[in-house]
Design a protein around this motif. Structure first.
Motif, short mmCIF file in Angstrom:
data_model
loop_
_atom_site.label_atom_id
_atom_site.label_comp_id
_atom_site.label_asym_id
_atom_site.label_seq_id
_atom_site.Cartn_x
_atom_site.Cartn_y
_atom_site.Cartn_z
N GLY A 14 0.79 -1.21 0.00
CA GLY A 14 0.00 0.00 0.00
C GLY A 14 0.83 1.26 0.00
N GLY A 15 2.11 1.13 0.18
CA GLY A 15 3.00 2.28 0.24
C GLY A 15 3.40 2.79 -1.14
N SER A 16 4.26 3.80 -1.13
CA SER A 16 4.70 4.45 -2.37
C SER A 16 6.22 4.57 -2.39
N LEU A 17 6.75 4.61 -3.59
CA LEU A 17 8.17 4.88 -3.79
C LEU A 17 8.32 5.69 -5.06
N ARG A 18 9.38 6.47 -5.10
CA ARG A 18 9.76 7.16 -6.33
C ARG A 18 11.16 6.72 -6.71
N LEU A 19 11.27 6.12 -7.88
CA LEU A 19 12.56 5.73 -8.41
C LEU A 19 13.08 6.83 -9.32
N SER A 20 14.39 6.99 -9.33
CA SER A 20 15.03 7.99 -10.19
C SER A 20 15.95 7.30 -11.19
N LEU A 28 17.36 14.00 -22.68
CA LEU A 28 16.03 13.39 -22.62
C LEU A 28 15.13 13.84 -23.77
N ASP A 29 15.59 14.78 -24.59
CA ASP A 29 14.83 15.12 -25.79
C ASP A 29 15.30 14.33 -27.00
N SER A 30 16.33 13.51 -26.80
CA SER A 30 16.85 12.66 -27.87
C SER A 30 16.61 11.18 -27.63
N TYR A 31 16.32 10.84 -26.38
CA TYR A 31 16.10 9.45 -26.01
C TYR A 31 14.85 9.33 -25.15
N ALA A 32 14.09 8.30 -25.42
CA ALA A 32 13.02 7.94 -24.50
C ALA A 32 13.61 7.07 -23.39
N ILE A 33 13.04 7.17 -22.21
CA ILE A 33 13.47 6.36 -21.08
C ILE A 33 12.34 5.43 -20.67
N GLY A 34 12.63 4.16 -20.70
CA GLY A 34 11.65 3.16 -20.29
C GLY A 34 12.03 2.54 -18.97
N TRP A 35 11.02 2.14 -18.22
CA TRP A 35 11.23 1.43 -16.96
C TRP A 35 10.76 -0.01 -17.12
N PHE A 36 11.59 -0.91 -16.67
CA PHE A 36 11.30 -2.34 -16.71
C PHE A 36 11.52 -2.92 -15.32
N SER A 70 7.61 10.69 -14.93
CA SER A 70 7.82 12.11 -15.21
C SER A 70 9.30 12.34 -15.42
N LYS A 71 9.63 13.52 -15.91
CA LYS A 71 11.04 13.83 -16.09
C LYS A 71 11.35 15.26 -15.72
N ASP A 72 12.58 15.47 -15.31
CA ASP A 72 13.10 16.80 -15.00
C ASP A 72 14.23 17.05 -15.99
N ILE A 73 13.94 17.90 -16.98
CA ILE A 73 14.92 18.16 -18.03
C ILE A 73 16.20 18.77 -17.45
N ALA A 74 16.04 19.70 -16.52
CA ALA A 74 17.20 20.38 -15.95
C ALA A 74 18.14 19.41 -15.24
N LYS A 75 17.56 18.39 -14.64
CA LYS A 75 18.37 17.40 -13.92
C LYS A 75 18.70 16.19 -14.80
#
Length: 125
Positions: A14-20, A28-36, A70-75
């Motif tokens: 029931g909890g939450s996590l944020r992965l980076s 990130l405007d040249s590559y898509a990032i997928g999570w597996f 989501s993404k943070d372009i600056a980071k």
């Protein structure tokens, strides 16, 4: 090119996590990032969520409504937001970069050129 996945850990059901996924050597405007993810003793699953080059996102039906990206372009970092976690979400989570991934592609791991090392998520009480 390097992808560094982080943010995994032990969380209760029931909890939450944020992965980076911090990227270097690409933008990130040249590559898509997928999570597996890959559960212990099992094959790696198809893509969970994708952050597209144009800013759009995709999440598989299996996690839609619980996971988002989501993404943070600056980071130069992409995030996987995971809510309402279940024991069956326990796995090593990987991020990957795909130059040719688009709206109707990127569902499979062979479509990605670069991979991070993975971060372990354990959902348990």
């Amino acid at each position: 090119v390097q992808l560094q996945a982080s943010g995994g850990g032990l969380v209760q059901p029931g909890g939450s996590l944020r992965l980076s996924c911090a990227a270097s050597g690409l933008t990130l405007d040249s590559y898509a990032i997928g999570w597996f993810r890959q559960e212990p003793g099992k094959e790696r699953e198809g893509v969970l969520c994708i952050s597209m080059k144009d800013g759009s996102t995709f999440c598989a039906d299996s996690v839609k409504g619980r996971f988002s990206v989501s993404k943070d372009i600056a980071k130069n970092t992409v995030y996987l937001h995971m809510n309402s976690l279940r024991p069956e979400d326990t796995a090593v989570y990987y991020c990957a970069a795909g130059e040719r991934v688009g709206t109707y592609t990127g569902r499979f791991d062979y479509e990605y050129q670069y991979w991070g090392m993975g971060t372990l998520v354990t959902v348990s009480s």
